[in-house]
Design an enzyme around this catalytic site. Structure first.
Site, short mmCIF file in Angstrom:
data_model
loop_
_atom_site.label_atom_id
_atom_site.label_comp_id
_atom_site.label_asym_id
_atom_site.label_seq_id
_atom_site.Cartn_x
_atom_site.Cartn_y
_atom_site.Cartn_z
N GLU A 39 35.99 31.12 34.16
CA GLU A 39 35.33 32.17 33.50
C GLU A 39 34.40 33.22 34.23
OE1 GLU A 39 33.16 30.18 30.36
OE2 GLU A 39 35.02 29.49 29.48
N GLU A 76 40.26 25.52 27.82
CA GLU A 76 39.28 24.91 27.27
C GLU A 76 39.05 25.25 25.82
OE1 GLU A 76 35.38 25.68 28.97
OE2 GLU A 76 36.06 25.18 31.09
C1 BGC Z 1 32.46 26.64 30.58
C2 BGC Z 1 31.94 25.27 30.61
C3 BGC Z 1 31.14 24.96 29.62
C4 BGC Z 1 31.60 25.20 28.35
C5 BGC Z 1 30.77 24.91 26.89
C6 BGC Z 1 32.65 26.98 29.16
O1 BGC Z 1 32.32 28.19 29.18
O2 BGC Z 1 33.66 26.79 31.28
O3 BGC Z 1 31.58 24.77 31.79
O4 BGC Z 1 30.28 23.72 29.44
O5 BGC Z 1 32.03 26.36 27.96
O6 BGC Z 1 29.69 25.85 27.11
#
Ligand code: BGC
Length: 480
Positions: free
Chosen positions: A201, A390
């Site tokens: 990101e 993610e």
């Molecule tokens: C990030 C993580 C973070 C998650 C939740 C993502 O943007 O890669 O490191 O913990 O979001 O906020």
């Protein structure tokens, strides 16, 4: 009279709370009839979790590791809620074997993790730290021994402090430092690891850390942000080239945080604002990699990037990634506001616009958003394949009799997965889905309060409890 009404309401709701059946996981699963199964995603679809070094490892000074910008930042007063830090976090450094057993028990086959640069190169560059290199060899070997694929992210936000002291990403030398680091990692682990991501990101770590100062290293303003953006974009492509050179048969990607942007009202002014936010949140880092240059037309302030662009750079920004990692949590709703510099508009927070469901991060639960953003990214001609690297949510979990009945999280995953499947059925080439995340962990400036894990962690005892959402995934991944 008024008091009685209040009392009556109180009485009715307490009674309801007592007699309402507490949904056990088994009951919940029976009630929830999913109209899809994991097999609908295809037998070669990858399922896993994503993690990040600073959020789980702890061991911040052990075996020769030097401080990263997150060690420094989290030890500064007023930066992290409740003054917490990742010194110990989930102590994954010592408990990786057991944690990978847990992952295996959930029927997941991918472990996405990042490497802590300052564990490997305590001086940022130069002589590597053998203990640091050995730690990740152990983690990789532990994955492979369990039939879990290790997916490495080169950088998930924890620059060595020693490099920040020389200007960090703001300094064009970052391209040299990052290249050396990427060379070392790919030469060291390239025989065993085939799946690599350059960045996690970039739009998040550059904006939060170098524009608004909410994340490490806490810098603010365009003078920090713009050179950082350009140098990170150069490294994004250079990292890809280095992996290609050093790793035979590599599957190379990089990840983007992306959120579908909607307008508050369907007015033209709001539409223009949405375009600007779309650039900042979704387009700024992918388009240069695809050879489209910076999206300056929709966000003219980006023309100031020219100051940092040297002859030949525009070609160097390109790399032909094998896949793009899409990371999605929510959507953004924006509204025009002439007083906001450059963006000329504001995000309207979910609480201020009657969003129906909101997570502990204050983010709207909006499953359709992942469908829309997958379609948006898939529409770029140069994007060959997408992995959802993610997706997840934080809710206030409670341990009751040794169990965590997190039905909201199960509901979240079911509804988001349905939308991922919808995009896949529409023809988007999606290769896998990684939940954020395995363990409750250090949620950056929010500290330990927001819990995103499929596994509950008691940060005092380091005890782990698989949440019902973890069991749900376990069963879903076995489901016919
Ligand atoms: C990030 C993580 C973070 C998650 C939740 C993502 O943007 O890669 O490191 O913990 O979001 O906020």
């Amino acid at each position: 009279m008024e008091r009685r009404k209040v009392l009556r309401l109180f009485f009715v709701s307490s009674l309801a709370a007592v007699i309402a059946p507490k949904l056990s996981f088994a009951q919940f699963n029976q009630l929830e009839k999913l109209d899809f199964s994991s097999l609908d995603f295809g037998t070669d679809f990858k399922w896993g979790v994503a993690t990040a070094a600073y959020q789980i490892e702890g061991a911040h000074t052990i075996d020769g590791k030097s401080p990263s910008i997150w060690d420094t930042f989290s030890h500064k007063k007023g930066t992290i809620k409740k003054g917490e830090n990742g010194d110990i976090a989930c102590d994954f450094y010592h408990s990786y074997e057991k944690d990978l057993d847990l992952l295996k028990s959930l029927n997941m086959t991918v472990f996405r993790f990042s490497i802590a640069w300052s564990r490997i190169l305590p001086n940022g560059s130069g002589t590597p730290n053998q203990s640091g290199l050995d730690f990740y060899h152990r983690v990789i070997d532990a994955c492979l021994a369990r039939g879990i694929e290790p997916w490495i992210t080169l950088y998930h936000w924890d620059l060595p402090q020693i490099l920040q002291d020389k200007g960090g990403w703001k300094n064009r030398d970052a391209v040299v430092w990052f290249s050396e680091y990427a060379n070392l990692l790919t030469k060291t682990y390239g025989e065993k690891v085939k799946n690599w991501m350059v960045f996690n990101e970039p739009s998040a770590f550059t904006a939060l850390g170098y524009l608004i100062g909410y994340h490490a290293p806490g810098l603010k303003g365009l003078k920090n942000y713009l050179p950082t953006v350009h140098h990170v974009c150069l490294c994004q492509a250079e990292g890809g080239r280095i992996i290609r050179k050093n790793v035979a048969n590599a599957n190379i990607g990089t990840t983007f945080s992306c959120s579908h942007v909607d307008v508050f009202k369907s007015e033209e002014r709001d539409g223009n604002t949405a375009n600007r936010w779309d650039v900042l949140l979704n387009r700024l880092f992918i388009e240069p990699a695809l050879g489209m240059g910076y999206p300056t037309e929709s966000l003219p302030i980006l023309r100031k990037l020219n100051k940092y662009i040297q002859p030949g750079d525009l070609e160097k920004l390109q790399f032909d990634f094998d896949f793009i990692g899409v990371q999605n949590y929510t959507r953004e709703v924006v509204k025009a506001n002439a007083f906001i510099p450059y963006m000329k508009g504001l995000e309207i927070k979910p609480v201020k616009r009657d969003a129906k469901e909101i997570t502990e991060m204050g983010w709207e639960v909006y499953p359709e958003g992942i469908y829309k953003i997958l379609k948006q990214f898939a529409a770029y001609p140069g994007v060959k394949k997408i992995f959802v690297t993610e997706n997840g949510c934080a809710f206030p979990d409670e341990v009751v009799n040794g169990k965590v009945n997190d039905t909201k999280r199960i509901d979240f995953y079911q509804r988001y997965l349905k939308e991922v499947l919808r995009a896949k059925k529409d023809g988007v080439n999606i290769g896998g889905y990684f939940s954020w995340t395995l363990l409750d962990n250090f949620e950056w400036s929010e500290g330990f309060k927001p819990r995103f894990g499929l596994v509950h962690v008691d940060f005092k005892t380091q005890k782990r409890i698989i949440k019902d959402s973890g069991y749900w995934f376990r069963d879903f991944l076995l489901s016919p």
